[in-house]
Design an enzyme around this catalytic site. Sequence first.
Site, PDB file in Angstrom:
ATOM      1  N   GLU A 126    -107.429  49.306 -12.682  1.00 44.93           N
ATOM      2  CA  GLU A 126    -106.296  49.488 -11.769  1.00 44.93           C
ATOM      3  C   GLU A 126    -105.501  48.180 -11.729  1.00 44.93           C
ATOM      4  O   GLU A 126    -106.016  47.127 -12.135  1.00 44.93           O
ATOM      5  CB  GLU A 126    -106.804  49.843 -10.369  1.00 44.93           C
ATOM      6  N   PRO A 127    -104.281  48.231 -11.177  1.00 41.06           N
ATOM      7  CA  PRO A 127    -103.501  46.979 -11.140  1.00 41.06           C
ATOM      8  C   PRO A 127    -104.274  45.831 -10.492  1.00 41.06           C
ATOM      9  O   PRO A 127    -104.152  44.684 -10.917  1.00 41.06           O
ATOM     10  CB  PRO A 127    -102.259  47.360 -10.332  1.00 41.06           C
ATOM     11  N   ARG A 266    -101.423  31.731 -54.591  1.00 40.29           N
ATOM     12  CA  ARG A 266    -100.537  30.639 -54.154  1.00 40.29           C
ATOM     13  C   ARG A 266    -100.980  29.302 -54.767  1.00 40.29           C
ATOM     14  O   ARG A 266    -102.157  28.918 -54.656  1.00 40.29           O
ATOM     15  CB  ARG A 266    -100.592  30.567 -52.627  1.00 40.29           C
ATOM     16  N   GLN A 334    -103.602  30.583 -41.031  1.00 41.00           N
ATOM     17  CA  GLN A 334    -103.555  29.174 -41.435  1.00 41.00           C
ATOM     18  C   GLN A 334    -103.489  29.053 -42.963  1.00 41.00           C
ATOM     19  O   GLN A 334    -102.738  28.235 -43.499  1.00 41.00           O
ATOM     20  CB  GLN A 334    -104.801  28.458 -40.882  1.00 41.00           C
ATOM     21  N   GLU A 361    -112.139  46.748 -22.721  1.00 37.82           N
ATOM     22  CA  GLU A 361    -113.521  47.241 -22.599  1.00 37.82           C
ATOM     23  C   GLU A 361    -114.472  46.125 -22.138  1.00 37.82           C
ATOM     24  O   GLU A 361    -115.637  46.082 -22.506  1.00 37.82           O
ATOM     25  CB  GLU A 361    -113.976  47.933 -23.881  1.00 37.82           C
TER      26      GLU A 361
HETATM   27  N1  CAA Z   1    -125.323  51.602 -17.437  1.00 36.73           N
HETATM   28  C1  CAA Z   1    -125.599  52.355 -16.351  1.00 36.73           C
HETATM   29  N2  CAA Z   1    -125.477  51.902 -15.081  1.00 36.73           N
HETATM   30  C2  CAA Z   1    -125.055  50.651 -14.896  1.00 36.73           C
HETATM   31  C3  CAA Z   1    -124.757  49.796 -15.981  1.00 36.73           C
HETATM   32  C4  CAA Z   1    -124.901  50.321 -17.293  1.00 36.73           C
HETATM   33  N3  CAA Z   1    -124.645  49.565 -18.367  1.00 36.73           N
HETATM   34  N4  CAA Z   1    -124.355  48.611 -15.504  1.00 36.73           N
HETATM   35  C5  CAA Z   1    -124.418  48.690 -14.147  1.00 36.73           C
HETATM   36  N5  CAA Z   1    -124.835  49.933 -13.804  1.00 36.73           N
HETATM   37  C6  CAA Z   1    -125.066  50.417 -12.432  1.00 36.73           C
HETATM   38  C7  CAA Z   1    -126.084  49.519 -11.760  1.00 36.73           C
HETATM   39  O1  CAA Z   1    -127.400  49.963 -12.013  1.00 36.73           O
HETATM   40  C8  CAA Z   1    -125.741  49.657 -10.298  1.00 36.73           C
HETATM   41  O2  CAA Z   1    -126.277  50.870  -9.801  1.00 36.73           O
HETATM   42  P1  CAA Z   1    -126.924  50.946  -8.311  1.00 36.73           P
HETATM   43  O3  CAA Z   1    -125.795  50.630  -7.368  1.00 36.73           O
HETATM   44  O4  CAA Z   1    -127.407  52.344  -8.252  1.00 36.73           O
HETATM   45  O5  CAA Z   1    -127.985  49.895  -8.295  1.00 36.73           O
HETATM   46  C9  CAA Z   1    -124.217  49.814 -10.326  1.00 36.73           C
HETATM   47  O6  CAA Z   1    -123.887  50.284 -11.647  1.00 36.73           O
HETATM   48  C10 CAA Z   1    -123.489  48.538 -10.020  1.00 36.73           C
HETATM   49  O7  CAA Z   1    -123.891  47.581 -10.984  1.00 36.73           O
HETATM   50  P2  CAA Z   1    -123.618  46.035 -10.821  1.00 36.73           P
HETATM   51  O8  CAA Z   1    -124.210  45.583  -9.525  1.00 36.73           O
HETATM   52  O9  CAA Z   1    -124.050  45.342 -12.066  1.00 36.73           O
HETATM   53  O10 CAA Z   1    -122.016  46.010 -10.674  1.00 36.73           O
HETATM   54  P3  CAA Z   1    -120.996  44.823 -10.567  1.00 36.73           P
HETATM   55  O11 CAA Z   1    -119.950  45.174  -9.594  1.00 36.73           O
HETATM   56  O12 CAA Z   1    -121.696  43.506 -10.414  1.00 36.73           O
HETATM   57  O13 CAA Z   1    -120.232  44.868 -12.005  1.00 36.73           O
HETATM   58  C11 CAA Z   1    -119.808  44.365 -14.272  1.00 36.73           C
HETATM   59  C12 CAA Z   1    -120.836  44.725 -13.192  1.00 36.73           C
HETATM   60  C13 CAA Z   1    -120.651  44.226 -15.536  1.00 36.73           C
HETATM   61  C14 CAA Z   1    -119.072  43.074 -14.008  1.00 36.73           C
HETATM   62  C15 CAA Z   1    -118.804  45.529 -14.406  1.00 36.73           C
HETATM   63  O14 CAA Z   1    -117.915  45.568 -13.316  1.00 36.73           O
HETATM   64  C16 CAA Z   1    -117.978  45.481 -15.685  1.00 36.73           C
HETATM   65  O15 CAA Z   1    -118.451  45.877 -16.753  1.00 36.73           O
HETATM   66  N6  CAA Z   1    -116.724  45.033 -15.573  1.00 36.73           N
HETATM   67  C17 CAA Z   1    -115.780  45.118 -16.698  1.00 36.73           C
HETATM   68  C18 CAA Z   1    -115.010  46.399 -16.626  1.00 36.73           C
HETATM   69  C19 CAA Z   1    -114.521  46.821 -17.956  1.00 36.73           C
HETATM   70  O16 CAA Z   1    -115.199  46.730 -18.975  1.00 36.73           O
HETATM   71  N7  CAA Z   1    -113.324  47.359 -17.981  1.00 36.73           N
HETATM   72  C20 CAA Z   1    -112.750  47.884 -19.179  1.00 36.73           C
HETATM   73  C21 CAA Z   1    -111.778  48.952 -18.857  1.00 36.73           C
HETATM   74  S1  CAA Z   1    -111.781  50.291 -19.952  1.00 36.73           S
HETATM   75  C22 CAA Z   1    -110.907  49.875 -21.321  1.00 36.73           C
HETATM   76  O17 CAA Z   1    -110.551  48.769 -21.544  1.00 36.73           O
HETATM   77  C23 CAA Z   1    -110.731  51.029 -22.242  1.00 36.73           C
HETATM   78  C24 CAA Z   1    -109.511  51.121 -23.052  1.00 36.73           C
HETATM   79  O18 CAA Z   1    -108.541  51.776 -22.687  1.00 36.73           O
HETATM   80  C25 CAA Z   1    -109.511  50.535 -24.386  1.00 36.73           C
END
Ligand code: CAA
Length: 377
Positions: A126-127, A266, A334, A361
Amino acid sequence: MRFELREEQAQIREMVRSLARKEFAPKAAEIDEQVRYPAENLSRLGELGLLGMLVPASYGGSETGAVAYAVALAEVAAGCASTAVGMAVTNMVGDGIHRFGTEEQKHRFLPLLASGAATGAFALTEPSAGSDAFGISTSAVRDGETYVLNGSKAFITNGTRAGVTIVMAVTDKKPKKRIGAFLVEPGMPGFSIGKAEHKMGLKGSDTVSLSFDDCRVPVRNRLGEEGEGFAIAMSALDGGRIGIAAQSVGIARAALEAATSYARERRQFGQPLAGFQAIQGMLADSATELDAAFLLALRAAYRKETGASYTREASVAKVFASEAAYRACHRSVQIFGGYGYIREYPVERHLRDIKVTSIYEGTSEIQRIVIARNLLR
Ligand code: CAA
């Protein structure tokens, strides 16, 4: 332990390599220049079963598995990076629906995605919530047999054309914040597509914002259980990150190949650039790092395919591959010198295209958090 691809995986690699070289690469510069969505490339991928590689045949997929998928994605990326990201997100969405969807959802959406009749999109960011994915505020309030979605999403790949978009939204704030995942279809009332982003690279890929204004989504379109949306998103991203690692290797391989032939042709100081050790060192460093990056991607893919845990391995592959690929693209520019900085040659496009692989991602910084948490837990 065997390092060779299985016969059918090697055949897929040859088929996709030839497709990418003959049909995608010759148009990649024009797609970039014209900021044109490569619809015809996505259709070809659909015809050849390359958009449903993680989907079983019973739902219209080609069921080739995660290793063949990584191999194919790298080949497509070497031909046209914008096409590869459309392919990556569609496969990721198909995989997510297959793993978490109901039978009815699988029959409704997977054949469309796998055949290329529709692409998929994944709407988490989201933004105001990017790396902090749990910080999203788009809401989904249940009202009888529908959920009412309000909020907006940013930087959504395939957003304009997607036949189905997995949208993460907050279903409860108290006593604990909970997130659901919803399958949003084009034409749902209150769902609108915003402006297309003007990007540094991947110019052929469609990146837009999405808005939900009292958008009613039937309960039958909820993916998984109500509070499962965040885990579904994280798990989908684990698989997606293997794809981005493979995409990175493909883009950088194209840059390395261009730099290698340029270094042979080159001439400076009376000999080809390839005769200078400084240039040889750059080519060798790129080849070494890209080999390592691809092996990491294949390891993560193999673990996914064989049912082992792969969160850490996917993040290791993604951070290493995207950063190594950036270095390789940088070296290629480069080596081209002044010619690397102009549009006549492909390496400036590769450098622009590669940058986002260490951002989307999950940024490199987020991958390091995932890896470190895994080590320290
Ligand atoms: N698989 C399954 N469950 C998972 C998991 C995984 N890999 N990682 C975390 N979870 C679960 C945890 O078990 C936890 O569950 P409970 O609440 O039941 O215990 C819950 O998710 C929360 O986990 P965290 O406490 O680890 O969460 P966090 O808030 O600390 O965040 C983070 C973790 C790794 C920083 C995560 O926020 C993250 O990956 N951030 C990056 C977001 C991202 O990748 N965005 C990309 C956007 S999509 C995109 O770019 C696509 C495109 O269009 C090309």
